[in-house]
Design a protein around this motif. Structure first.
Motif, PDB file in Angstrom:
ATOM      1  N   LYS A 295      13.433  11.713   9.549  1.00 30.62           N
ATOM      2  CA  LYS A 295      12.964  11.323  11.221  1.00 30.62           C
ATOM      3  C   LYS A 295      10.819  10.775  11.211  1.00 30.62           C
ATOM      4  CE  LYS A 295      16.921  13.710  13.142  1.00 30.62           C
ATOM      5  NZ  LYS A 295      16.942  15.292  13.167  1.00 30.62           N
ATOM      6  N   SER A 296      10.669  11.130  10.343  1.00 29.04           N
ATOM      7  CA  SER A 296       9.026  10.848  10.478  1.00 29.04           C
ATOM      8  C   SER A 296       8.786  11.224   8.579  1.00 29.04           C
ATOM      9  CB  SER A 296       8.372  12.177  11.219  1.00 29.04           C
ATOM     10  OG  SER A 296       7.010  11.673  10.084  1.00 29.04           O
ATOM     11  N   HIS A 297       7.766  10.384   8.227  1.00 25.90           N
ATOM     12  CA  HIS A 297       7.479  10.450   6.705  1.00 25.90           C
ATOM     13  C   HIS A 297       6.426  10.825   6.495  1.00 25.90           C
ATOM     14  CE1 HIS A 297       5.051   6.972   8.298  1.00 25.90           C
ATOM     15  NE2 HIS A 297       3.969   7.084   7.819  1.00 25.90           N
ATOM     16  N   GLU A 298       5.385  11.468   7.958  1.00 25.98           N
ATOM     17  CA  GLU A 298       4.173  12.601   8.244  1.00 25.98           C
ATOM     18  C   GLU A 298       4.255  13.719   7.408  1.00 25.98           C
ATOM     19  OE1 GLU A 298       2.211  15.357  11.063  1.00 25.98           O
ATOM     20  OE2 GLU A 298       2.205  13.420  11.767  1.00 25.98           O
ATOM     21  N   GLY A 299       3.373  13.726   6.026  1.00 21.30           N
ATOM     22  CA  GLY A 299       3.344  14.451   5.597  1.00 21.30           C
ATOM     23  C   GLY A 299       3.798  14.506   4.091  1.00 21.30           C
ATOM     24  N   PHE A 300       4.446  13.015   3.825  1.00 17.80           N
ATOM     25  CA  PHE A 300       5.662  12.831   2.662  1.00 17.80           C
ATOM     26  C   PHE A 300       4.657  12.513   2.090  1.00 17.80           C
ATOM     27  CE2 PHE A 300       8.940  14.301   4.710  1.00 17.80           C
ATOM     28  CZ  PHE A 300       9.884  14.524   3.959  1.00 17.80           C
ATOM     29  N   SER A 301       4.154  11.939   0.686  1.00 18.03           N
ATOM     30  CA  SER A 301       3.234  11.413  -0.584  1.00 18.03           C
ATOM     31  C   SER A 301       3.856  10.853  -1.577  1.00 18.03           C
ATOM     32  CB  SER A 301       2.507  12.411  -0.711  1.00 18.03           C
ATOM     33  OG  SER A 301       0.860  11.627  -1.496  1.00 18.03           O
ATOM     34  N   LEU A 302       3.233   9.846  -1.856  1.00 20.16           N
ATOM     35  CA  LEU A 302       3.870   9.268  -3.375  1.00 20.16           C
ATOM     36  C   LEU A 302       2.655  10.168  -4.506  1.00 20.16           C
ATOM     37  CD1 LEU A 302       4.285   5.384  -3.006  1.00 20.16           C
ATOM     38  CD2 LEU A 302       5.794   7.501  -3.599  1.00 20.16           C
ATOM     39  N   PHE A 303       3.582  10.228  -5.267  1.00 23.12           N
ATOM     40  CA  PHE A 303       2.600  10.819  -6.240  1.00 23.12           C
ATOM     41  C   PHE A 303       2.877  10.089  -7.616  1.00 23.12           C
ATOM     42  CE2 PHE A 303       2.982  14.696  -3.949  1.00 23.12           C
ATOM     43  CZ  PHE A 303       2.063  14.910  -3.119  1.00 23.12           C
TER      44      PHE A 303
ATOM     45  N   ARG B  38       0.623  -0.806   0.021  1.00 27.09           N
ATOM     46  CA  ARG B  38       0.089  -0.199  -0.590  1.00 27.09           C
ATOM     47  C   ARG B  38       0.787   1.146   0.165  1.00 27.09           C
ATOM     48  NH1 ARG B  38      -5.393  -0.998   1.163  1.00 27.09           N
ATOM     49  NH2 ARG B  38      -5.903  -3.407   1.657  1.00 27.09           N
ATOM     50  N   ALA B  39       0.579   2.482  -0.669  1.00 32.19           N
ATOM     51  CA  ALA B  39       1.161   3.529  -0.530  1.00 32.19           C
ATOM     52  C   ALA B  39       2.113   4.108   0.953  1.00 32.19           C
ATOM     53  CB  ALA B  39       0.690   4.274  -1.407  1.00 32.19           C
ATOM     54  N   LYS B  40       0.580   3.830   1.950  1.00 31.97           N
ATOM     55  CA  LYS B  40       1.596   4.124   3.080  1.00 31.97           C
ATOM     56  C   LYS B  40       2.858   3.034   3.375  1.00 31.97           C
ATOM     57  CE  LYS B  40       0.438   4.933   8.093  1.00 31.97           C
ATOM     58  NZ  LYS B  40      -1.056   4.392   8.714  1.00 31.97           N
ATOM     59  N   ASP B  41       2.476   1.638   3.165  1.00 32.44           N
ATOM     60  CA  ASP B  41       4.622   1.352   3.608  1.00 32.44           C
ATOM     61  C   ASP B  41       4.729   1.719   2.486  1.00 32.44           C
ATOM     62  OD1 ASP B  41       2.156  -0.817   4.775  1.00 32.44           O
ATOM     63  OD2 ASP B  41       1.686  -1.217   2.934  1.00 32.44           O
ATOM     64  N   PHE B  42       5.288   1.937   1.401  1.00 28.05           N
ATOM     65  CA  PHE B  42       6.186   2.472   0.239  1.00 28.05           C
ATOM     66  C   PHE B  42       6.841   3.852   0.852  1.00 28.05           C
ATOM     67  CE2 PHE B  42       6.491   2.515  -4.736  1.00 28.05           C
ATOM     68  CZ  PHE B  42       8.012   2.690  -4.440  1.00 28.05           C
ATOM     69  N   CYS B  43       5.476   4.686   1.134  1.00 25.33           N
ATOM     70  CA  CYS B  43       6.145   5.947   2.299  1.00 25.33           C
ATOM     71  C   CYS B  43       6.542   5.750   2.730  1.00 25.33           C
ATOM     72  CB  CYS B  43       5.046   6.209   2.329  1.00 25.33           C
ATOM     73  SG  CYS B  43       3.997   7.669   1.246  1.00 25.33           S
ATOM     74  N   LEU B  44       6.600   4.852   4.460  1.00 19.16           N
ATOM     75  CA  LEU B  44       7.557   4.650   5.188  1.00 19.16           C
ATOM     76  C   LEU B  44       8.647   3.928   5.244  1.00 19.16           C
ATOM     77  CD1 LEU B  44       7.548   4.541   7.921  1.00 19.16           C
ATOM     78  CD2 LEU B  44       6.075   1.892   8.274  1.00 19.16           C
ATOM     79  N   ASN B  45       8.812   3.339   3.913  1.00 21.01           N
ATOM     80  CA  ASN B  45      10.078   2.341   3.210  1.00 21.01           C
ATOM     81  C   ASN B  45      11.281   3.095   2.383  1.00 21.01           C
ATOM     82  OD1 ASN B  45      11.759   0.657   2.359  1.00 21.01           O
ATOM     83  ND2 ASN B  45      10.819  -0.007   0.844  1.00 21.01           N
ATOM     84  N   ILE B  46      10.524   4.023   1.805  1.00 19.45           N
ATOM     85  CA  ILE B  46      11.626   5.370   1.696  1.00 19.45           C
ATOM     86  C   ILE B  46      11.853   5.991   2.456  1.00 19.45           C
ATOM     87  CG2 ILE B  46      11.388   7.452  -0.116  1.00 19.45           C
ATOM     88  CD1 ILE B  46       9.186   6.149  -1.868  1.00 19.45           C
ATOM     89  N   ALA B  47      11.174   6.798   3.125  1.00 18.54           N
ATOM     90  CA  ALA B  47      11.690   7.064   4.280  1.00 18.54           C
ATOM     91  C   ALA B  47      12.884   6.718   5.481  1.00 18.54           C
ATOM     92  CB  ALA B  47      10.549   7.746   4.853  1.00 18.54           C
ATOM     93  N   ASN B  48      12.472   5.293   5.633  1.00 22.82           N
ATOM     94  CA  ASN B  48      13.338   4.522   5.997  1.00 22.82           C
ATOM     95  C   ASN B  48      14.923   4.785   5.466  1.00 22.82           C
ATOM     96  OD1 ASN B  48      11.532   4.612   8.530  1.00 22.82           O
ATOM     97  ND2 ASN B  48      11.008   2.191   8.299  1.00 22.82           N
ATOM     98  N   LYS B  49      15.332   4.528   4.154  1.00 18.76           N
ATOM     99  CA  LYS B  49      15.922   4.383   3.618  1.00 18.76           C
ATOM    100  C   LYS B  49      16.398   5.755   3.322  1.00 18.76           C
ATOM    101  CE  LYS B  49      17.218   1.579  -0.488  1.00 18.76           C
ATOM    102  NZ  LYS B  49      17.075   1.135  -1.678  1.00 18.76           N
ATOM    103  N   LEU B  50      15.954   6.322   3.187  1.00 13.10           N
ATOM    104  CA  LEU B  50      16.167   7.832   2.675  1.00 13.10           C
ATOM    105  C   LEU B  50      17.017   8.917   4.393  1.00 13.10           C
ATOM    106  CD1 LEU B  50      14.360   9.242   0.006  1.00 13.10           C
ATOM    107  CD2 LEU B  50      16.455   7.954   0.259  1.00 13.10           C
ATOM    108  N   GLY B  51      16.819   7.872   5.259  1.00 16.46           N
ATOM    109  CA  GLY B  51      17.037   8.146   6.717  1.00 16.46           C
ATOM    110  C   GLY B  51      16.223   9.581   7.073  1.00 16.46           C
TER     111      GLY B  51
END
Length: 434
Positions: free
Chosen positions: A159-167, A144-157
């Protein structure tokens, strides 16, 4: 599976046949068991190696789309567990994820079909970032998009994925992926929607390519310097174009300060480009301010400020840039130029900025904020291909703002997302749109 001769193998897109197989069971739950039974039947004692390979490709795809009923699940798991090939093992894992994450809405995406046809069960998807970098990430049928966002945020280091989105950028549109949607479902839905909208009556079906971007969407709880990676990869590069387009109210002094920082981000301590500073003004100064003084005056001011910042790193220049515009009420806004006819006290062409404070109405020339409507005061909104409408205050006695714009879908989505986040943060379940 190749057991039945086909007249139209050439020129067929990868998911044309899988659509015919998977669309009916996705609509009608009773057919899902039938699909599993048919595939298992054709995989049992199949002496045709090519046919069997294609059967396992189908099984791999179906286990990522939907699960059998409780009555059949044990039999399907037993069948998969009794086979000694790697795909059977992958199918068990995919089925377990599908049971956990739920049923897809659409048949497999072309990328999924082509992946298994090329004997790869790992799908890597390129994602682009605002700083012009990109990286490949693994995406599964159940992602799901939320998992994808979390995965990207973790890989980029981050601090939070809140407010980020896939487009997803496709054709001339850039559309945010709802965090609860399966990634491949959303892309599939989007391509089908645009294809139907653009289809010529007798011409060939248009093929669309798409790109996936990861960006900051909701600018809440953000303080420059608090999350360096987010500042350097996202915040600076997303805010810079808005400044240069002249959307913010910016003084000459602030413009000089920011221009010196933008130059430093581009070139660091390299002063060789300073002789061409006048030619570069468009890349350094807000569009509405370039004529506020002579090019030579701009150059003198920028040089002086640049020299005063001697020794500052390019990364720190990005942070300092953000610290200046962070103080403005329009920081972190998405800007929309619209035509309005509902309020004669406002200009006909209006600049609307949507940010954490609400919906701001801005004079396009002076950049003065004419009104700010907090999200708590907005009772209703709607959008279409050519409009965005919003009601402020009581539904019966409130005032309406009717706008002509081709970007109504983006305004609608931003408003929905900010209000949803606001309600979530208030520990209330987010309500549906009215």
């Amino acid at each position: 599976m190749g057991d039945h001769p086909s007249k139209r193998a050439a020129g067929r897109i990868a998911n044309e046949l899988t659509d015919q197989i998977f669309e009916p069971p996705l609509r009608t739950e009773l057919l899902r068991d039938e699909i599993f039974c048919q595939i298992i039947k054709q995989l049992t004692d199949n002496r045709n190696r090519l046919s069997e390979e294609r059967g396992w490709e189908l099984m791999w795809l179906v286990t990522g789309c939907f699960a059998p009923s409780t009555n059949l699940l044990k039999e399907v798991m037993h069948f998969l567990g009794s086979r000694r090939n790697q795909i059977a093992h992958d199918c068990v894992q995919r089925l377990q994820k599908t049971l956990r994450n739920g049923t897809r809405k659409y048949p497999p995406h072309q990328v999924e079909v082509e992946a298994i046809q090329h004997k790869t069960t790992q799908i890597l998807h390129k994602v682009y970032f605002p700083d012009d970098s990109d990286e490949a990430f693994e995406v599964e049928s159940s992602t799901r998009a939320k998992d994808f966002c979390l995965n990207i945020a973790n890989k980029l280091g981050l601090k939070s994925h809140e407010g980020f989105s896939l487009f997803v950028k496709i054709s001339d549109k850039v559309i945010s992926v709802p965090e609860g949607d399966f990634f491949f479902d959303f892309v599939r839905h989007l391509i089908d929607w645009i294809r139907k909208a653009r289809a010529t009556r007798d011409g060939p079906t248009p093929q669309f390519t798409y790109q996936v971007f990861f960006m900051k969407k909701l600018w809440t709880n953000l303080i420059p310097g608090k999350d360096m990676n987010a500042d350097l990869i996202f915040h600076y590069h997303q805010e810079l174009p808005k400044l240069l387009r002249g959307y913010h109210k910016c003084s000459r002094e602030e413009a000089v300060r920011l221009a010196a920082l933008i130059y430093r981000v581009k070139f660091g301590e390299d002063k060789t480009g300073l002789v061409n500073l006048v030619k570069m003004l468009r890349e350094l100064i807000p569009a509405d301010l370039t004529k506020a003084q002579s090019p030579d005056d701009w150059k003198r001011g920028i040089l002086s400020q640049y020299n005063a910042d001697a020794g500052m790193t390019q990364d720190n220049a990005k942070i300092e840039f953000l610290k200046v515009i962070y103080l403005w009420p329009t920081f972190g806004s998405a800007f929309f130029e619209v035509k309005q006819t509902t309020d004669s006290s406002y200009p006909e062409i209006l600049l609307i900025a949507i940010n954490k404070n609400g919906v701001n109405l801005i004079h396009p020339q002076t950049k003065d904020i004419l009104a700010t409507h907090p999200f708590t005061k907005i009772s209703n909104w709607s959008s279409g291909n050519t409009y965005f409408h919003m009601t402020i205050g009581n539904l019966l006695r409130g005032s309406k703002l009717l706008c002509e714009t081709s970007l109504g879908y983006k305004m609608d989505d931003l408003l929905t997302s900010y209000i949803s986040l606001m309600l979530t943060n208030m520990n209330k379940p987010p309500g549906g749109r009215r």
